[in-house]
Scaffold this motif. Structure first.
Motif, PDB file in Angstrom:
ATOM      1  N   ASP A   1       0.826  -1.208   0.000  1.00  0.00           N
ATOM      2  CA  ASP A   1       0.000   0.000   0.000  1.00  0.00           C
ATOM      3  C   ASP A   1       0.865   1.265   0.000  1.00  0.00           C
ATOM      4  N   PHE A   2       2.032   1.195  -0.638  1.00  0.00           N
ATOM      5  CA  PHE A   2       2.952   2.324  -0.573  1.00  0.00           C
ATOM      6  C   PHE A   2       2.382   3.564  -1.259  1.00  0.00           C
ATOM      7  N   GLN A   3       1.778   3.433  -2.445  1.00  0.00           N
ATOM      8  CA  GLN A   3       1.312   4.600  -3.180  1.00  0.00           C
ATOM      9  C   GLN A   3       0.210   5.358  -2.449  1.00  0.00           C
ATOM     10  N   PRO A   4      -0.851   4.713  -1.953  1.00  0.00           N
ATOM     11  CA  PRO A   4      -1.854   5.481  -1.193  1.00  0.00           C
ATOM     12  C   PRO A   4      -1.288   6.072   0.090  1.00  0.00           C
ATOM     13  N   TRP A   5      -0.351   5.342   0.755  1.00  0.00           N
ATOM     14  CA  TRP A   5       0.259   5.895   1.971  1.00  0.00           C
ATOM     15  C   TRP A   5       1.056   7.157   1.649  1.00  0.00           C
ATOM     16  N   LEU A   6       1.841   7.124   0.571  1.00  0.00           N
ATOM     17  CA  LEU A   6       2.655   8.276   0.211  1.00  0.00           C
ATOM     18  C   LEU A   6       1.782   9.464  -0.171  1.00  0.00           C
ATOM     19  N   ALA A   7       0.682   9.214  -0.871  1.00  0.00           N
ATOM     20  CA  ALA A   7      -0.224  10.303  -1.243  1.00  0.00           C
ATOM     21  C   ALA A   7      -0.793  10.983  -0.012  1.00  0.00           C
ATOM     22  N   ARG A   8      -1.104  10.192   1.038  1.00  0.00           N
ATOM     23  CA  ARG A   8      -1.604  10.794   2.276  1.00  0.00           C
ATOM     24  C   ARG A   8      -0.510  11.536   3.011  1.00  0.00           C
ATOM     25  N   ALA A   9       0.670  10.953   3.086  1.00  0.00           N
ATOM     26  CA  ALA A   9       1.750  11.547   3.864  1.00  0.00           C
ATOM     27  C   ALA A   9       2.261  12.852   3.246  1.00  0.00           C
ATOM     28  N   LEU A  10       2.259  12.936   1.924  1.00  0.00           N
ATOM     29  CA  LEU A  10       2.812  14.118   1.250  1.00  0.00           C
ATOM     30  C   LEU A  10       1.745  15.061   0.721  1.00  0.00           C
ATOM     31  N   ASP A  11       0.486  14.612   0.690  1.00  0.00           N
ATOM     32  CA  ASP A  11      -0.565  15.360   0.011  1.00  0.00           C
ATOM     33  C   ASP A  11      -0.125  15.648  -1.421  1.00  0.00           C
ATOM     34  N   ALA A  12       0.302  14.595  -2.100  1.00  0.00           N
ATOM     35  CA  ALA A  12       0.867  14.715  -3.445  1.00  0.00           C
ATOM     36  C   ALA A  12       0.158  13.766  -4.384  1.00  0.00           C
ATOM     37  N   ARG A  13       0.414  13.964  -5.686  1.00  0.00           N
ATOM     38  CA  ARG A  13      -0.095  13.046  -6.714  1.00  0.00           C
ATOM     39  C   ARG A  13       0.951  11.952  -6.906  1.00  0.00           C
ATOM     40  N   VAL A  14       0.579  10.710  -6.625  1.00  0.00           N
ATOM     41  CA  VAL A  14       1.513   9.597  -6.688  1.00  0.00           C
ATOM     42  C   VAL A  14       1.114   8.683  -7.843  1.00  0.00           C
ATOM     43  N   HIS A  15       1.992   8.588  -8.810  1.00  0.00           N
ATOM     44  CA  HIS A  15       1.766   7.736  -9.980  1.00  0.00           C
ATOM     45  C   HIS A  15       2.440   6.383  -9.780  1.00  0.00           C
ATOM     46  N   GLY A  16       2.075   5.478 -10.655  1.00  0.00           N
ATOM     47  CA  GLY A  16       2.769   4.200 -10.681  1.00  0.00           C
ATOM     48  C   GLY A  16       4.042   4.320 -11.504  1.00  0.00           C
ATOM     49  N   HIS A  17       4.376   3.291 -12.246  1.00  0.00           N
ATOM     50  CA  HIS A  17       5.582   3.305 -13.086  1.00  0.00           C
ATOM     51  C   HIS A  17       5.266   4.074 -14.383  1.00  0.00           C
ATOM     52  N   LEU A  18       5.640   5.348 -14.400  1.00  0.00           N
ATOM     53  CA  LEU A  18       5.357   6.171 -15.575  1.00  0.00           C
ATOM     54  C   LEU A  18       6.107   5.696 -16.806  1.00  0.00           C
ATOM     55  N   PHE A  19       7.214   4.982 -16.594  1.00  0.00           N
ATOM     56  CA  PHE A  19       8.030   4.546 -17.722  1.00  0.00           C
ATOM     57  C   PHE A  19       8.035   3.029 -17.868  1.00  0.00           C
ATOM     58  N   ALA A  20       6.916   2.413 -17.462  1.00  0.00           N
ATOM     59  CA  ALA A  20       6.756   0.978 -17.701  1.00  0.00           C
ATOM     60  C   ALA A  20       6.695   0.715 -19.192  1.00  0.00           C
ATOM     61  N   PHE A  21       7.089  -0.474 -19.604  1.00  0.00           N
ATOM     62  CA  PHE A  21       7.178  -0.771 -21.025  1.00  0.00           C
ATOM     63  C   PHE A  21       5.804  -0.813 -21.707  1.00  0.00           C
ATOM     64  N   ASP A  22       4.767  -1.241 -20.975  1.00  0.00           N
ATOM     65  CA  ASP A  22       3.475  -1.418 -21.620  1.00  0.00           C
ATOM     66  C   ASP A  22       2.645  -0.141 -21.658  1.00  0.00           C
ATOM     67  N   ARG A  23       2.776   0.745 -20.628  1.00  0.00           N
ATOM     68  CA  ARG A  23       2.004   1.986 -20.596  1.00  0.00           C
ATOM     69  C   ARG A  23       2.539   2.881 -19.488  1.00  0.00           C
TER      70      ARG A  23
END
Length: 565
Positions: free
Chosen positions: A347-369
């Motif tokens: 649950d790292f991405q939702p936790w980081l979004a709460r802790a930083l009040d930031a927009r947290v993306h997944g792998h923006l440079f993943a090979f498929d999308r």
């Protein structure tokens, strides 16, 4: 006090006629020189348009090629005619057919009446000149320039190189100290007469015929020998960009021109109808402006040049693509890059979004999308999740994402399984904060349920990619903020690194981290690493990870750690 105006014209003669009529209607005799290269029918049209004004004359036409003595010769001819045919003239102003009076003519006349013995001409020694472009400041006087720079560029450059190779150096005429300055001046009758009747003028003219751009040095140098009082500035606003080309003023510069205290502005676009309509009017109801000072808007032009050269940090667009040499290799705002965290925390991405009040993306440079936050397929600014579009220019993809979301912190995941072309840009970007847990790429392989023999080749490939990424981050020229932990180091006390990254990305936050993401249980992972070794791979990026590791998620909030920088 009577002001005479010498006008040098070569194009847009309809505007020149309008300007000459404006000067003449205010009691200023005008002598016009028209470049011999201008079509005869246009010249005759100009003469016809001004035939009803007795104080407007035309001097002998001669060709005026940029950078050659022709412009000086035209000025000499027109000035000689001005002094001979208008004995009442006390001051002579040199202007072009695109020099627009931006203050009342009577204000200029009043200013000259208050300074009856002052010559207004920019005249600076070559050692103090900082505006020349192309390296030819002192050399324009010591080398010979028989070829036209625009029309005979190869001959020009070749002859300069030859003279430099032969160490050729011209002798200056006795008593001449070279000075440079703006071509547009206003001299008293006595000073101009002294220059035109200088006893050494034949020798001086022969010397300046082979000087480069003599219109910026002929009168500027000779005035030092004959003038009793020099004000080293021009009454004409004339600005140049970083490449030495003149700024052109358009209708939308009206507000800017109203702010300056200069009397004239050059160079005005011939079709700037609003400017001509505004400034070429009767002066009866226009208040006199304060003492002229063209330097008042210098800071605006300095900012414009800086914007033109450097642009705005992080803005990449078709019309101005910044280069690394000019400081253009960065994004518009700080952002966070996380490598190895989602592999360890479910649950790292939702936790980081709460802790930083930031927009947290997944792998923006993943090979498929590109894994935008919320699973969006099109993000702000029309950014598509298509890997083909993203990989066409990864740097522009990232910088556009940061630019389009200014005011909101962006974070995304990055790992050895992603497209790596963006790695060097991030390492050199001072706005990037990069957090890396080395060796975490092996955790998903372990959790896949496949044997060490099956994943050995993939693990070796990912380790090689991550090793190259770490080497890039450790280079001396890396400018990003970087924090690196080995997997074994991180899992010993995950709370401290997590609180570090929150403090670094959100330094203004007053609250402490009271909850932590759920750490994936790693019992048995050490045995998996040993199996990889047994299969012939050396998993070195994980650190000293014991085979019998018994790791569990912390159950209470940690004490606040010290951050070692």
């Amino acid at each position: 006090m009577t002001l005479g105006v010498v006008m040098l014209c070569h194009a847009a003669l309809d505007r020149a006629a309008q300007l000459a009529r404006h000067w003449a209607s205010h009691g200023c005799p005008v002598v016009i020189h028209v470049d011999a290269r201008a079509p005869m029918d246009q010249f005759e049209g100009l003469q016809s348009a001004l035939a009803d004004l007795p104080d407007i004359r035309f001097s002998r036409r001669s060709p005026c090629e940029w950078g050659t003595f022709g412009i000086v010769q035209a000025t000499i001819d027109a000035s000689t005619q001005m002094l001979a045919q208008f004995p009442q003239v006390s001051h002579v102003l040199l202007a072009s057919g695109s020099c627009l009076p931006i203050r009342p003519v009577r204000a200029l006349q009043a200013h000259l009446a208050q300074h009856p013995d002052t010559d207004f001409i920019e005249s600076v020694t070559t050692a103090d000149v900082g505006w020349t472009v192309g390296g030819l400041d002192e050399e324009r006087f010591t080398l010979r320039f028989p070829f036209a720079w625009k029309r005979q560029r190869r001959l020009f450059d070749g002859y300069v190189a030859l003279q430099r190779a032969l160490r050729f150096r011209r002798r200056l005429p006795p008593g001449l100290v070279p000075h440079l300055g703006s071509q547009w001046w206003c001299l008293t009758r006595a000073t101009l007469q002294a220059i035109l009747s200088h006893p050494d003028r034949p020798a001086l003219d022969r010397y300046f015929r082979r000087v480069w751009i003599p219109d910026e040095s002929y009168f500027q140098s000779l005035v030092r020998q004959v003038s009793t009082r020099i004000e080293s500035r021009s009454l004409t606003l004339s600005k140049f960009d970083y490449q030495g080309r003149p700024h052109v003023f358009y209708d939308d510069h009206l507000h800017l021109l109203r702010q300056t205290d200069a009397f004239l502005a050059r160079k005005i676009w011939p079709k700037a109808d609003l400017l001509y309509r505004t400034f070429l009017t009767l002066d009866g109801d226009r208040a006199l402006a304060p003492e002229p000072n063209p330097g008042k808007i210098n800071r605006l032009f300095a900012k414009a040049v800086e914007r033109r050269v450097k642009g705005r940090p992080g803005l990449y667009m078709q019309s101005r693509f910044p280069t690394r040499a000019r400081g253009g290799n960065q994004a518009a705002a700080p952002y966070g890059v996380f490598s190895g965290f989602v592999e360890l925390f479910d649950d790292f991405q939702p936790w980081l979004a709460r802790a930083l009040d930031a927009r947290v993306h997944g792998h923006l440079f993943a090979f498929d999308r590109a894994e935008f936050a919320g699973g969006e397929s099109v993000f702000k600014g029309g950014l598509s999740d298509s890997p083909t579009l993203r990989d066409y220019n990864p740097r522009s993809f990232l910088t556009n994402l940061i630019w389009n979301t200014r005011g909101e912190t962006q974070c995304f995941q990055f790992g050895p399984a992603d497209e790596q072309a963006i790695a060097s840009f991030m390492a050199g970007d001072p706005n990037a904060m990069i957090f890396v847990i080395t060796g975490a790429f092996a955790v998903p392989l372990w959790r896949s349920g496949r044997s060490a023999a099956e994943v050995r080749a993939e693990a070796a490939r990912l380790q090689k990619v991550e090793s190259d990424f770490i080497a890039l981050l450790n280079r001396p020229d890396a400018r990003a903020g970087i924090r690196i932990w080995s997997l074994a180091e991180f899992v010993e006390n995950p709370a401290e690194p997590l609180e570090q990254l929150v403090d670094l990305l959100n330094p203004r936050a007053t609250h402490r981290v009271t909850d932590l993401p759920s750490l994936t249980p790693l019992q048995g992972f050490g045995a998996f690493l040993q199996d990889l070794r047994n299969q012939g791979m050396a998993p070195v990026l994980m650190g000293d990870f014991p085979a019998d590791a018994d790791l569990a998620q912390p159950h209470q909030a940690p004490s606040r750690p010290r951050i070692v920088r």
